[in-house]
Design an enzyme around this catalytic site. Structure first.
Site, PDB file in Angstrom:
ATOM      1  N   HIS A  54       0.863  -1.452   0.320  1.00  0.00           N
ATOM      2  CA  HIS A  54      -0.134  -0.220  -0.545  1.00  0.00           C
ATOM      3  C   HIS A  54       0.918   1.018   0.076  1.00  0.00           C
ATOM      4  CE1 HIS A  54      -3.987   1.805   1.314  1.00  0.00           C
ATOM      5  NE2 HIS A  54      -3.222   3.322   1.028  1.00  0.00           N
ATOM      6  N   HIS A  75       1.208   4.572  -1.703  1.00  0.00           N
ATOM      7  CA  HIS A  75       0.552   5.706  -3.239  1.00  0.00           C
ATOM      8  C   HIS A  75       2.692   6.400  -4.328  1.00  0.00           C
ATOM      9  CE1 HIS A  75      -3.702   6.097  -2.208  1.00  0.00           C
ATOM     10  NE2 HIS A  75      -3.166   5.640  -0.787  1.00  0.00           N
ATOM     11  N   ASP A  99       1.858   9.357  -5.794  1.00  0.00           N
ATOM     12  CA  ASP A  99       1.377  10.639  -5.692  1.00  0.00           C
ATOM     13  C   ASP A  99       1.703  10.836  -4.750  1.00  0.00           C
ATOM     14  OD1 ASP A  99      -0.462   9.272  -5.759  1.00  0.00           O
ATOM     15  OD2 ASP A  99      -1.632  11.184  -6.173  1.00  0.00           O
ATOM     16  N   GLY A 154      -9.248   8.338  -2.194  1.00  0.00           N
ATOM     17  CA  GLY A 154      -9.767   9.855  -1.613  1.00  0.00           C
ATOM     18  C   GLY A 154     -10.602   9.545  -0.345  1.00  0.00           C
ATOM     19  N   HIS A 159      -9.837   0.924  -0.104  1.00  0.00           N
ATOM     20  CA  HIS A 159      -9.569   2.234   1.265  1.00  0.00           C
ATOM     21  C   HIS A 159     -10.836   2.424   2.153  1.00  0.00           C
ATOM     22  CE1 HIS A 159      -6.049   4.032  -1.036  1.00  0.00           C
ATOM     23  NE2 HIS A 159      -5.703   4.656   0.333  1.00  0.00           N
ATOM     24  N   GLU A 178     -10.760   3.933   7.596  1.00  0.00           N
ATOM     25  CA  GLU A 178      -9.896   4.921   8.408  1.00  0.00           C
ATOM     26  C   GLU A 178     -10.414   6.141   8.655  1.00  0.00           C
ATOM     27  OE1 GLU A 178      -6.022   7.227   6.602  1.00  0.00           O
ATOM     28  OE2 GLU A 178      -7.438   6.549   5.062  1.00  0.00           O
ATOM     29  N   ASP A 203       1.677   3.627   2.741  1.00  0.00           N
ATOM     30  CA  ASP A 203       0.652   4.526   2.415  1.00  0.00           C
ATOM     31  C   ASP A 203       1.911   5.535   1.271  1.00  0.00           C
ATOM     32  OD1 ASP A 203      -1.425   5.179   2.055  1.00  0.00           O
ATOM     33  OD2 ASP A 203      -1.428   6.446   4.142  1.00  0.00           O
TER      34      ASP A 203
END
Length: 366
Positions: free
Chosen positions: A23, A25, A27, A181, A208, A211, A289
């Site tokens: 997991h 990202h 970006d 998102g 996701h 959370e 993450d």
């Protein structure tokens, strides 16, 4: 044998262990120096003109209080991720950074539609990232695949378009589909058509969930959208029946401890449910993450589980193996990884003092 008065394994040992990062990202995992370089090259206005000022402006590693505030840092990273060259470079550097801490297998996720501001085609975006990851594999040996993302707070039609991309690139480096998102007020069920398409094409699903919203979000991800893994899942502990369902069906949790504290999902690391989940037998993985935004590595996350949550070295070796078990890879490939990694981990004693002795012993003469 050397005494270990603190009874903890140092970070350097965790950096030597073979690992996954399931997991992460794209970006959220740039280098600050790369953001500055690309900002200058492409005339992008940035909130800082040196690493320190940029770090401060982006609140790198700081507690943001909410997921929405945490996501603001991505406005900066995305501003320099709008060309083929930048995407290739960032993907390559992520592979390089992962290899430096002995990550063997990584699944990199991102939403292609967020990289089209300068007119890039979606297919070009996907191929540029795959090229960068492939180059890192050729140079450093780190294997990486891609998970494409829809965005909760963007239209379901766009998510369906991202799902179509995942179908088009199945078997060519894309191994899964995700929904990322802002979670609150943006239920996954609105994007059901995208998940139906990828599942009809036998593509893996991770979402996701749990959370910034409660266990209902996790239940929806599993039962409505067909998730095979859950991203985060911090709030699963609030529903014991669902927790046991996840455990019984071996649905892995992609835990991101430091990120969860940063977004306010968890008060502090010592209160993170990862240890509870592990003790109850759930299949948990430990992930970054976002390497930049959370200012972390996989090794650091494992070390924090050890030092802040009290997980034993033996527990953490099992969590590492769970990462390989949970990868979106063909079964025979996972078997090969598990055989090799199990042998490597066995070389590190479960006894902390023995690990410290091994760490402190002089290197053999060349």
């Amino acid at each position: 044998m050397l005494a270990n008065p603190t009874n903890t394994v140092p970070l350097a040992v965790f950096e030597k262990l073979p690992k996954t990062d399931l997991h992460v990202h794209l970006d959220g995992s740039l280098r600050l120096s790369t953001i500055l370089d690309l900002g200058e090259r492409y005339k992008v206005a940035l909130p800082g003109d040196n690493p320190d000022s940029l770090r401060k402006a982006m609140h790198i590693g700081e507690n943001c209080g909410s997921l929405v505030e945490y996501l603001k840092a991505f406005d900066v990273t995305l501003s320099v991720m709008q060309t083929e060259e930048s995407l290739r470079r960032i993907a390559f550097e992520l592979g390089e950074d992962a290899a430096r801490e002995n990550v063997r297998y990584m699944e990199v996720r991102y939403a292609p539609m967020l990289h089209t501001r300068r007119g890039l085609k979606l297919t070009t975006v996907v191929e540029a990232v795959l090229e960068g990851l492939r180059a890192a594999r050729e140079r450093y040996g780190v294997e990486s695949n891609v998970i494409l993302c829809g965005i909760r707070n963007v239209s379901p039609e766009i998510s369906l378009e991202m799902a179509e991309l995942a179908v088009a690139y199945k078997g060519r480096g894309v191994v899964g589909f995700d929904l990322a998102g802002a979670e609150y007020d943006h239920p996954a069920k609105h994007h059901k058509a995208a998940f139906q398409l990828v599942r009809d094409n036998n593509i893996n699903v991770t979402i996701h969930a749990g959370e910034a919203y409660g266990p209902e979000s996790i239940a929806q991800a599993i039962h409505v959208c067909g998730a095979h893994r859950i991203g985060h899942g911090c709030r699963l502990r609030e529903n014991g029946d669902l927790l046991h369902y996840v455990n019984d069906h071996r649905i892995p949790l992609e835990c991101c401890p430091s990120s969860n504290v940063q977004t306010g999902a968890i008060r502090e690391l010592s209160a993170h449910p990862l240890k509870l989940y592990k003790n109850l037998g759930l299949r948990v993985t430990d992930t970054t993450d976002g390497r930049l935004v959370t200012d972390t590595t996989v090794s650091r996350e494992l070390w924090l589980c050890h030092t802040e949550m009290g997980l034993s070295f033996s527990d953490l070796k099992q969590i590492i193996l769970s990462g390989f078990k949970s990868a979106f890879l063909p079964f025979h490939e996972k078997q090969q990884y598990l055989r090799k990694v199990s042998e490597e981990l066995a070389a590190f004693s479960d006894d902390v003092d023995d690990v410290m002795a091994l760490q402190s012993s002089p290197a053999p003469a060349e």
